[in-house]
Scaffold this motif. Structure first.
Motif, PDB file in Angstrom:
ATOM      1  N   GLU A 182      41.644  91.689  26.670  1.00 19.28           N
ATOM      2  CA  GLU A 182      41.125  93.019  26.998  1.00 19.28           C
ATOM      3  C   GLU A 182      40.606  93.062  28.439  1.00 19.28           C
ATOM      4  N   LYS A 235      42.981  99.811  29.472  1.00 18.32           N
ATOM      5  CA  LYS A 235      41.721  99.835  28.731  1.00 18.32           C
ATOM      6  C   LYS A 235      41.718 100.944  27.685  1.00 18.32           C
ATOM      7  N   PHE A 238      43.989  99.553  24.647  1.00 15.76           N
ATOM      8  CA  PHE A 238      43.306  98.532  23.868  1.00 15.76           C
ATOM      9  C   PHE A 238      42.155  99.120  23.054  1.00 15.76           C
TER      10      PHE A 238
END
Length: 242
Positions: A182, A235, A238
């Motif tokens: 991540e 981002k 995820f």
């Protein structure tokens, strides 16, 4: 499919008979059979260059580290030396068998080979399509290194995938793979397009299918340069799928 042996490895070329220029995707594999399964599932034109026979804990590790499993071997940090050999010897030896000049090249890999693919992105300008499928991005110190150094790849397009249960393991180091992935996806997304996908299952579920899917996604943008790709920030992806 054409194959030939080099020092400590064997190289396989699938699609080498293609006459018009297509992307060449390099992938480190365990065996010819694994490469065949990947090749059969790729949905876009390309040449798949598979390399088998390398020492995964030695050639693909950026620096020395303790082994991940009791029955495994220590990581010896040979990625730098191997990348030089790969670029100077293996790559030109294989690509001279093609009938076109290679102008579009990628490198992808699974597990430790996925770590090596992103390592190459930092130390080589020969690859602009980078794929790390269930990559060992948990490797000690790698996330901090990647976030504090600049990529050498020019206008890269990055594909990242991770199994939904890969972080649910007892091994503390490997359990950090979700957090590390991540962090890196969000960081890389600030500089270039990043495609992120979650796959059902753990680390050992459908590796050939995951690699083939990643290659197909990297190829799906056709003649566009990576900087022209309309890819959602990593981002955000995820946040919903991991």
């Amino acid at each position: 499919m054409k194959s030939f042996k080099e020092e400590k490895c064997e190289i396989y070329l699938w699609g080498e008979e293609i006459k018009e220029p297509v992307p060449v995707i390099w992938c480190h594999i365990f065996s010819r059979e694994e490469g065949e399964k990947i090749w059969q599932q790729i949905t876009r034109p390309c040449v798949l260059a598979g390399v088998s026979g390398r020492d995964w804990n030695g050639d693909f590790s950026p620096w020395k580290a303790e082994k991940a499993f009791a029955k495994s071997t220590d990581f010896t940090g040979g990625a730098g030396e191997y990348l030089r050999y790969f670029e100077q010897e293996l790559l030109p030896r294989a690509e001279q068998n093609l009938s076109f000049e290679v102008k579009d090249r990628g490198i992808v890999g699974y597990s430790m080979a996925g770590l090596f693919a992103v390592y190459a992105m930092y130390h080589s300008d020969k690859f602009n399509r980078i794929g790390t499928m269930s990559g060992s991005l948990w490797f000690d110190g790698w996330a901090d290194y990647a976030m504090s150094h600049s990529m050498k790849a020019e206008n890269p397009l990055i594909y990242i995938s991770l199994g939904s249960r890969e972080h649910k393991v007892r091994n503390v180091r490997m359990a950090s793979v979700k957090v590390c992935t991540e962090r890196l996806a969000a960081h890389w997304g600030k500089f270039c397009p990043v495609i992120c996908e979650s796959n059902p299952g753990g680390h050992f579920d459908d590796p050939e299918g995951r690699v083939a899917r990643g290659i197909s996604r990297l190829l799906a943008y056709g003649g566009k340069s990576p900087t022209e790709c309309d890819v959602q920030p990593a981002k955000e992806i995820f946040k919903h799928i991991l």
